[in-house]
Design an enzyme around this catalytic site. Structure first.
Site, PDB file in Angstrom:
ATOM      1  N   LYS A 102      39.007   3.119 -34.877  1.00 54.69           N
ATOM      2  CA  LYS A 102      37.645   2.785 -34.465  1.00 54.69           C
ATOM      3  C   LYS A 102      37.025   1.881 -35.529  1.00 54.69           C
ATOM      4  O   LYS A 102      36.945   2.259 -36.709  1.00 54.69           O
ATOM      5  CB  LYS A 102      36.863   4.096 -34.338  1.00 54.69           C
ATOM      6  CG  LYS A 102      35.700   4.069 -33.380  1.00 54.69           C
ATOM      7  CD  LYS A 102      35.132   5.485 -33.297  1.00 54.69           C
ATOM      8  CE  LYS A 102      34.005   5.590 -32.327  1.00 54.69           C
ATOM      9  NZ  LYS A 102      33.307   6.877 -32.466  1.00 54.69           N
TER      10      LYS A 102
HETATM   11  C1  E4P Z   1      30.981   7.198 -29.868  1.00 53.65           C
HETATM   12  O1  E4P Z   1      32.170   7.130 -30.049  1.00 53.65           O
HETATM   13  C2  E4P Z   1      30.048   7.878 -30.788  1.00 53.65           C
HETATM   14  O2  E4P Z   1      30.737   8.885 -31.478  1.00 53.65           O
HETATM   15  C3  E4P Z   1      28.945   8.593 -30.065  1.00 53.65           C
HETATM   16  O3  E4P Z   1      29.067   8.558 -28.676  1.00 53.65           O
HETATM   17  C4  E4P Z   1      27.604   8.485 -30.659  1.00 53.65           C
HETATM   18  O4  E4P Z   1      26.704   9.253 -29.892  1.00 53.65           O
HETATM   19  P1  E4P Z   1      25.271   9.725 -30.396  1.00 53.65           P
HETATM   20  O5  E4P Z   1      24.320   8.610 -30.159  1.00 53.65           O
HETATM   21  O6  E4P Z   1      24.972  10.906 -29.537  1.00 53.65           O
HETATM   22  O7  E4P Z   1      25.408  10.054 -31.867  1.00 53.65           O
END
Ligand code: E4P
Length: 217
Positions: free
Chosen positions: A87
């Site tokens: 990522k």
């Molecule tokens: C995506 O991969 C992120 O981990 C995630 O969806 C972030 O979400 P949040 O805005 O609830 O922290």
């Protein structure tokens, strides 16, 4: 539509896996910290453990923000398990690193995407997944689901194979709306996934069936 769970909590990952509908896991540094997973070795072991629970893709996020650092960290993460998807943040060096890894056949999830232009760049750089954060856009009075529609249109116009991974999903209706738009994947908390199960008429109907069955016997 693929279902990923967005957590580093092993019990929740096991619970979603046991439902039989889980296609993968996404994590991020905040989710790791929330579970108290700190330090390189613990983080690495945690990724290994997650990979042993689920069958599908497991996104592991780099901390580095420069090209060389992302390559070094990304290579280490990718070597952990064939399920690992590296990522990378949606910044200039992240796009360069995405292209580098895509050319080598390493799966990439471009994260922190908030605009159609960023998604287009990620697709051109060969990302496997692009992660638009819909909940965080909603939080600042911007249409998160609208972004998913725009990216769907752009990717379909050119036949990009990059999968739209609707991220920052906060609740069950986000999942339904993403499915209507045609997001390839959604990642959200266990509560949003379990919410799909619930309907009072199911509970009332089942209670009645069981009651009638008892009467007839
Ligand atoms: C995506 O991969 C992120 O981990 C995630 O969806 C972030 O979400 P949040 O805005 O609830 O922290």
């Amino acid at each position: 539509m693929k279902f990923f769970i967005d957590t580093a909590n092993l019990d929740q990952i096991r619970e979603a896996q046991a439902l039989g509908i889980l296609d993968g896991v996404t994590t991020n540094p905040s989710l790791m910290a929330k579970e108290g997973i700190t330090g390189r070795d613990n983080i690495i072991n945690h990724y290994r453990e997650i990979c042993s629970i689920v069958d599908g893709d497991v996104s592991a996020e780099v901390i580095a923000t420069d090209f060389e650092g992302m390559i070094k960290e990304g290579e280490e993460l990718a070597a952990l398990d064939p399920q690992i998807v590296v990522k990378l943040p949606m910044i200039g060096d992240g796009v360069k690193a995405c292209k580098y890894f895509a050319d080598k056949g390493v799966k990439i999830n471009m994260t922190l995407v908030f605009s159609p232009g960023q998604a287009l760049l990620a697709a051109k750089a060969g990302a496997t997944y692009v992660s638009p954060f819909i909940g965080r856009l909603d939080d600042v009075s911007t249409d998160g689901l609208g972004l998913i529609s725009e990216i769907r249109l752009i990717f379909d116009n050119y036949g990009y194979e990059t999968e739209i991974l609707a991220a920052s999903v906060r609740h069950t209706m986000h999942i339904i709306d993403c499915a209507k738009i045609g997001a390839d994947v959604m990642t959200g908390p266990l509560s949003a996934i379990s919410g799909l199960l619930k309907h009072p008429l199911t509970d009332i109907g089942l209670a009645k069936f069981l009651e009638d069955h008892k009467k007839g016997n």
